[in-house]
Structures are given as structure tokens and as C-alpha cells.
Design a protein around this motif. Sequence first.
Motif, PDB file in Angstrom:
ATOM      1  N   PRO A  35       0.826  -1.208   0.000  1.00 53.15           N
ATOM      2  CA  PRO A  35       0.000   0.000   0.000  1.00 53.15           C
ATOM      3  C   PRO A  35       0.864   1.264   0.000  1.00 53.15           C
ATOM      4  CG  PRO A  35      -0.212  -1.200   2.093  1.00 53.15           C
ATOM      5  CD  PRO A  35       0.745  -1.965   1.255  1.00 53.15           C
ATOM      6  N   VAL A  36       0.380   2.318  -0.614  1.00 57.59           N
ATOM      7  CA  VAL A  36       1.151   3.561  -0.677  1.00 57.59           C
ATOM      8  C   VAL A  36       0.323   4.735  -0.160  1.00 57.59           C
ATOM      9  CG1 VAL A  36       2.638   2.905  -2.612  1.00 57.59           C
ATOM     10  CG2 VAL A  36       0.454   3.981  -3.088  1.00 57.59           C
ATOM     11  N   ARG A  37       1.052   5.667   0.437  1.00 61.31           N
ATOM     12  CA  ARG A  37       0.457   6.949   0.796  1.00 61.31           C
ATOM     13  C   ARG A  37       1.175   7.995  -0.044  1.00 61.31           C
ATOM     14  NH1 ARG A  37      -2.768   8.633   4.930  1.00 61.31           N
ATOM     15  NH2 ARG A  37      -2.862  10.896   4.962  1.00 61.31           N
ATOM     16  N   LEU A  38       0.433   8.788  -0.773  1.00 63.14           N
ATOM     17  CA  LEU A  38       1.050   9.794  -1.640  1.00 63.14           C
ATOM     18  C   LEU A  38       1.168  11.120  -0.908  1.00 63.14           C
ATOM     19  CD1 LEU A  38      -0.748   9.071  -5.048  1.00 63.14           C
ATOM     20  CD2 LEU A  38       1.728   8.896  -4.618  1.00 63.14           C
ATOM     21  N   ARG A  39       2.319  11.746  -1.070  1.00 63.82           N
ATOM     22  CA  ARG A  39       2.547  13.110  -0.569  1.00 63.82           C
ATOM     23  C   ARG A  39       2.849  13.970  -1.783  1.00 63.82           C
ATOM     24  NH1 ARG A  39       5.029  12.215   4.474  1.00 63.82           N
ATOM     25  NH2 ARG A  39       3.365  11.342   5.724  1.00 63.82           N
ATOM     26  N   LEU A  40       2.020  14.921  -2.059  1.00 61.69           N
ATOM     27  CA  LEU A  40       2.213  15.743  -3.254  1.00 61.69           C
ATOM     28  C   LEU A  40       2.735  17.118  -2.861  1.00 61.69           C
ATOM     29  CD1 LEU A  40      -1.123  14.874  -5.133  1.00 61.69           C
ATOM     30  CD2 LEU A  40       0.972  13.511  -4.879  1.00 61.69           C
ATOM     31  N   LEU A  41       3.882  17.482  -3.411  1.00 56.18           N
ATOM     32  CA  LEU A  41       4.452  18.813  -3.159  1.00 56.18           C
ATOM     33  C   LEU A  41       4.309  19.652  -4.419  1.00 56.18           C
ATOM     34  CD1 LEU A  41       6.099  20.741  -1.254  1.00 56.18           C
ATOM     35  CD2 LEU A  41       8.165  19.823  -2.338  1.00 56.18           C
ATOM     36  N   GLU A  42       3.762  20.834  -4.242  1.00 53.62           N
ATOM     37  CA  GLU A  42       3.642  21.772  -5.370  1.00 53.62           C
ATOM     38  C   GLU A  42       3.949  23.192  -4.889  1.00 53.62           C
ATOM     39  OE1 GLU A  42       3.467  22.641  -8.326  1.00 53.62           O
ATOM     40  OE2 GLU A  42       3.122  20.812  -9.458  1.00 53.62           O
ATOM     41  N   ILE A  43       4.144  24.079  -5.845  1.00 50.29           N
ATOM     42  CA  ILE A  43       4.252  25.487  -5.490  1.00 50.29           C
ATOM     43  C   ILE A  43       2.829  25.987  -5.189  1.00 50.29           C
ATOM     44  CG2 ILE A  43       6.382  25.887  -6.771  1.00 50.29           C
ATOM     45  CD1 ILE A  43       4.691  26.992  -9.076  1.00 50.29           C
ATOM     46  N   PRO A  44       2.699  27.075  -4.398  1.00 49.16           N
ATOM     47  CA  PRO A  44       1.353  27.483  -3.955  1.00 49.16           C
ATOM     48  C   PRO A  44       0.356  27.650  -5.112  1.00 49.16           C
ATOM     49  CG  PRO A  44       3.030  28.716  -2.754  1.00 49.16           C
ATOM     50  CD  PRO A  44       3.765  27.889  -3.772  1.00 49.16           C
ATOM     51  N   GLN A  45       0.795  28.236  -6.227  1.00 47.92           N
ATOM     52  CA  GLN A  45      -0.132  28.483  -7.341  1.00 47.92           C
ATOM     53  C   GLN A  45      -0.672  27.198  -7.949  1.00 47.92           C
ATOM     54  OE1 GLN A  45       3.027  29.761  -6.626  1.00 47.92           O
ATOM     55  NE2 GLN A  45       3.681  30.457  -8.655  1.00 47.92           N
ATOM     56  N   ALA A  46       0.001  26.070  -7.719  1.00 46.53           N
ATOM     57  CA  ALA A  46      -0.408  24.824  -8.378  1.00 46.53           C
ATOM     58  C   ALA A  46      -1.037  23.822  -7.403  1.00 46.53           C
ATOM     59  CB  ALA A  46       0.788  24.197  -9.092  1.00 46.53           C
ATOM     60  N   VAL A  47      -1.194  24.250  -6.148  1.00 48.79           N
ATOM     61  CA  VAL A  47      -1.774  23.332  -5.162  1.00 48.79           C
ATOM     62  C   VAL A  47      -3.205  22.952  -5.554  1.00 48.79           C
ATOM     63  CG1 VAL A  47      -2.696  23.251  -2.794  1.00 48.79           C
ATOM     64  CG2 VAL A  47      -0.303  23.873  -3.189  1.00 48.79           C
ATOM     65  N   LYS A  48      -3.954  23.925  -6.074  1.00 51.58           N
ATOM     66  CA  LYS A  48      -5.343  23.644  -6.443  1.00 51.58           C
ATOM     67  C   LYS A  48      -5.405  22.587  -7.554  1.00 51.58           C
ATOM     68  CE  LYS A  48      -9.775  25.687  -7.421  1.00 51.58           C
ATOM     69  NZ  LYS A  48     -10.432  26.692  -8.261  1.00 51.58           N
ATOM     70  N   ALA A  49      -4.516  22.722  -8.516  1.00 53.12           N
ATOM     71  CA  ALA A  49      -4.489  21.731  -9.602  1.00 53.12           C
ATOM     72  C   ALA A  49      -4.130  20.352  -9.053  1.00 53.12           C
ATOM     73  CB  ALA A  49      -3.495  22.162 -10.686  1.00 53.12           C
ATOM     74  N   ALA A  50      -3.197  20.319  -8.088  1.00 49.94           N
ATOM     75  CA  ALA A  50      -2.838  19.028  -7.471  1.00 49.94           C
ATOM     76  C   ALA A  50      -4.045  18.444  -6.734  1.00 49.94           C
ATOM     77  CB  ALA A  50      -1.659  19.208  -6.514  1.00 49.94           C
ATOM     78  N   GLU A  51      -4.836  19.318  -6.115  1.00 54.30           N
ATOM     79  CA  GLU A  51      -6.054  18.840  -5.438  1.00 54.30           C
ATOM     80  C   GLU A  51      -7.023  18.226  -6.445  1.00 54.30           C
ATOM     81  OE1 GLU A  51      -5.876  21.980  -1.671  1.00 54.30           O
ATOM     82  OE2 GLU A  51      -7.238  22.398  -3.345  1.00 54.30           O
ATOM     83  N   GLY A  52      -7.059  18.802  -7.629  1.00 50.12           N
ATOM     84  CA  GLY A  52      -7.920  18.233  -8.683  1.00 50.12           C
ATOM     85  C   GLY A  52      -7.456  16.840  -9.069  1.00 50.12           C
ATOM     86  N   THR A  53      -6.143  16.665  -9.203  1.00 43.74           N
ATOM     87  CA  THR A  53      -5.616  15.330  -9.519  1.00 43.74           C
ATOM     88  C   THR A  53      -5.944  14.364  -8.381  1.00 43.74           C
ATOM     89  OG1 THR A  53      -3.835  16.370 -10.779  1.00 43.74           O
ATOM     90  CG2 THR A  53      -3.530  14.060 -10.170  1.00 43.74           C
ATOM     91  N   ALA A  54      -5.843  14.847  -7.150  1.00 43.36           N
ATOM     92  CA  ALA A  54      -6.158  13.985  -6.000  1.00 43.36           C
ATOM     93  C   ALA A  54      -7.631  13.566  -6.023  1.00 43.36           C
ATOM     94  CB  ALA A  54      -5.828  14.708  -4.697  1.00 43.36           C
ATOM     95  N   MET A  55      -8.502  14.467  -6.489  1.00 44.90           N
ATOM     96  CA  MET A  55      -9.925  14.085  -6.615  1.00 44.90           C
ATOM     97  C   MET A  55     -10.064  12.921  -7.595  1.00 44.90           C
ATOM     98  SD  MET A  55     -11.435  17.979  -6.764  1.00 44.90           S
ATOM     99  CE  MET A  55     -13.108  17.584  -7.284  1.00 44.90           C
ATOM    100  N   GLU A  56      -9.327  13.003  -8.689  1.00 39.47           N
ATOM    101  CA  GLU A  56      -9.393  11.899  -9.660  1.00 39.47           C
ATOM    102  C   GLU A  56      -8.801  10.606  -9.089  1.00 39.47           C
ATOM    103  OE1 GLU A  56      -8.140  14.062 -13.662  1.00 39.47           O
ATOM    104  OE2 GLU A  56      -9.160  12.142 -13.939  1.00 39.47           O
ATOM    105  N   LEU A  57      -7.746  10.762  -8.296  1.00 41.15           N
ATOM    106  CA  LEU A  57      -7.179   9.558  -7.663  1.00 41.15           C
ATOM    107  C   LEU A  57      -8.220   8.910  -6.744  1.00 41.15           C
ATOM    108  CD1 LEU A  57      -3.615  10.955  -6.968  1.00 41.15           C
ATOM    109  CD2 LEU A  57      -4.062   8.835  -8.238  1.00 41.15           C
ATOM    110  N   ASP A  58      -8.947   9.740  -5.989  1.00 39.29           N
ATOM    111  CA  ASP A  58     -10.030   9.203  -5.151  1.00 39.29           C
ATOM    112  C   ASP A  58     -11.042   8.453  -6.015  1.00 39.29           C
ATOM    113  OD1 ASP A  58      -9.009  10.294  -2.828  1.00 39.29           O
ATOM    114  OD2 ASP A  58     -10.296  12.082  -2.884  1.00 39.29           O
TER     115      ASP A  58
END
Length: 327
Positions: A35-58
Motif C-alpha cells: 500500500p502507498v500513501r502519496l505526498r504531493l508537493l507543489e508550489i502554492p499556485q499549483a496546489v489547487k491543480a494538485a487537489e484536482g488530480t487527487a480528486m481523480e485519484l479518489d
Amino acid sequence: TTAPVNVTVTGAAGQIGYALLFRIASGQLLGPDTPVRLRLLEIPQAVKAAEGTAMELDDCAFPLLSGIDITDDATAAFDGANVALLVGARPRSKGMERGDLLEANGGIFAPQGRAINAGAADDIRVLVVGNPANTNALIAQAAAPDVPAARFTAMTRLDHNRAVGQLAKKLSVPVTEITKLTIWGNHSATQYPDLYHAEVNGKVAAEQVDEAWLRDTFIPTVAKRGAAIIEARGASSAASAANAAIDHVHDWVNGTPAGDWTSAAIPSDGSYGVPEGLISSFPVVSRGGAWEIVQGLEIDEFSRSRIDASVAELNEEREAVKGLGLL
Ligand code: NAI
């Protein structure tokens, strides 16, 4: 049940990130039992886009994905990390000098190295994908003096896979018949894809092709493939880069197949005349979770000059970052 492995991915909202995260979460990085736990690091301007990818991962409901954390704080991102894929980097913009590029990336990879030093797990393994990958890995390594140096690596697996693909196509053989290919040196246009030790069905690859093709077509095609992809696709290699990152970490953790080797940029121990400490691509096997340089290969004169040229470039990059106070 095993505890989840923490996998930190930087540049998670970028194109490689998008091609990479779903494969990690599906189990292709570490295997079907981990099993894996993902930690996503982004610059502040791209955090929202990373959250969108996380929604798709869910929305994939991956059985092996035990959670996703998203942050713009490197210390939080690398806390407890077992595997770190450093993908986010500062690209070369038009007219940017190499010194400026290295300095900008120093501003990314030195703090990330410090965060790894401060909080990563004892078994941390780092793969740098973001360019200039070899030297970015060196910068991160220098900032993490408490982590064994060998845990910092850079990606030349995409170059390796490209070379296998080109050779298989030329000889009309399945890629599975090609073994012992090596990328030497820097992940740059000076890299040297070596067919003198590679084998096709157990026979020396360089003897299956004519020398002019090897020198004037094969080598430049592999070295300039990234530019050719940009020209054709209108965007740089992403899925193939993500695939190579998966291959690199998978083999590092699980071992390379018997009777074969692969290519990875790892800290030199002085083998093959590559100055100690440079993070240069070599023929490597992975045993017991650690990379080892394949020893004892005879290097012909042509290969020697190509390896030396790429290593000289790595040396210049190292001197330049030393000059910037990053080492
Ligand atoms: P991209 O531009 O689509 O994504 C990069 C992401 O990194 C962006 O979302 C950006 O916000 C993020 N980022 C920038 N600075 C960051 C920081 N300090 N911390 C966390 N995230 C940060 O680029 P792409 O296509 O995903 O490529 C990423 C890198 O991989 C580039 O440097 C590219 O040159 C390199 N690359 C390396 C290859 C190799 O074979 N070693 C092959 C292909 C690409």
C-alpha cells in the motif's frame, strides 16, 4: 497488512505528475502487495491543480492507495518519506544562461535536500527527474549530509528505454531480446548510448548494425529524442518519462533481472574513470535494494571518448554549482 510506504512526488500537478501518480497508486511502482500513501508537493499556485488530480485519484478507488496529502511545504512533504520522486524543476527559459538555470534549480533542490535530511525515513530513496537531473541530484545530496550519498540518483532510464526501442525497431526484434544496454554520462545531448556491450539475443548489438548507423543515426536519435517529441507532440515527453521513473524505482526496490543490467545515474565510486562523487549514468544492477555498478567492461576507444565528453560536461556543471556555493 503492511504499513503504507510514503511516496513523495514533487511537481505533482505537472504533466509527468499526471502520468505518474495513477501508476504509483495502482501498485506499479512498488508491487501489488504494497500500500502507498502519496505526498504531493507543489508550489502554492499549483496546489489547487494538485487537489484536482487527487480528486481523480479518489475516483479511481485504488485498493492500494491509503491516503493523499497535498502541501506546498517541503518539510511536511518529505516527513517520513520512503521514496521521493523529484519531478518539479525550473525549466530553461529563452535566453537563460546555464549559470542562471543551475542557480534557479539550486533554489529548489537545496531546500528539498534539507527537508529530506531533516525528516525522511531511514530507508529514503530519491530519484531526481527534473532537469538538469544529474546536477539537481548532486545539489539535493549535498544538502542532505546525514542521508547516505547512494540514496540520491537521477533518471537516465528514459534514455535507456528509448535506446532499446530504437534498436529493436532497427533490427525488427522484440524489445525483450535486447539486454545489457547502457547509457553513460549525463542526461543531456552528450549522453552515450552504448551498443558495444549491449546484446541482441545474446550477440553483440554493435555487430548487428552498421557502424555509420550506430554513430550517425542511433546515437543522435536517442540523444535528441526529447526534442523530437516536443516537435511532434507540442509538449515534452510525459508518459514515457513517468514510465521510466516507475521502472527506475521498481528495479531499485525489487532488483534487476539476472543476466541483464539497466542504466541509472548514481554517485560514482571512481569506476570507469568517472570522478568520484559525480552523479553519472552507468550500467547498473540492483541487489538487496541498492544499485551496484557493473564492473569489468572493456571500453573501446570510441566509447571512451564519448563517455569522457559527457563526464566532462557533468564536471563543468559540478564546478558551476560549487561556484554558486551549492556544494
Ligand atoms: P511541468 O512544467 O508540466 O510540471 C512541473 C511542475 O513542477 C509544475 O506543476 C510546477 O508547478 C512544479 N514545481 C515547480 N517548482 C516546484 C517546487 N519548488 N516544488 C514543487 N513543485 C514545483 O513539467 P513536466 O513535463 O512534468 O517535467 C518536469 C521536469 O522533468 C522538467 O524539469 C523536465 O525537464 C524533466 N524531464 C526529465 C526527463 C528525464 O529523462 N530525466 C524526461 C522528461 C522531463
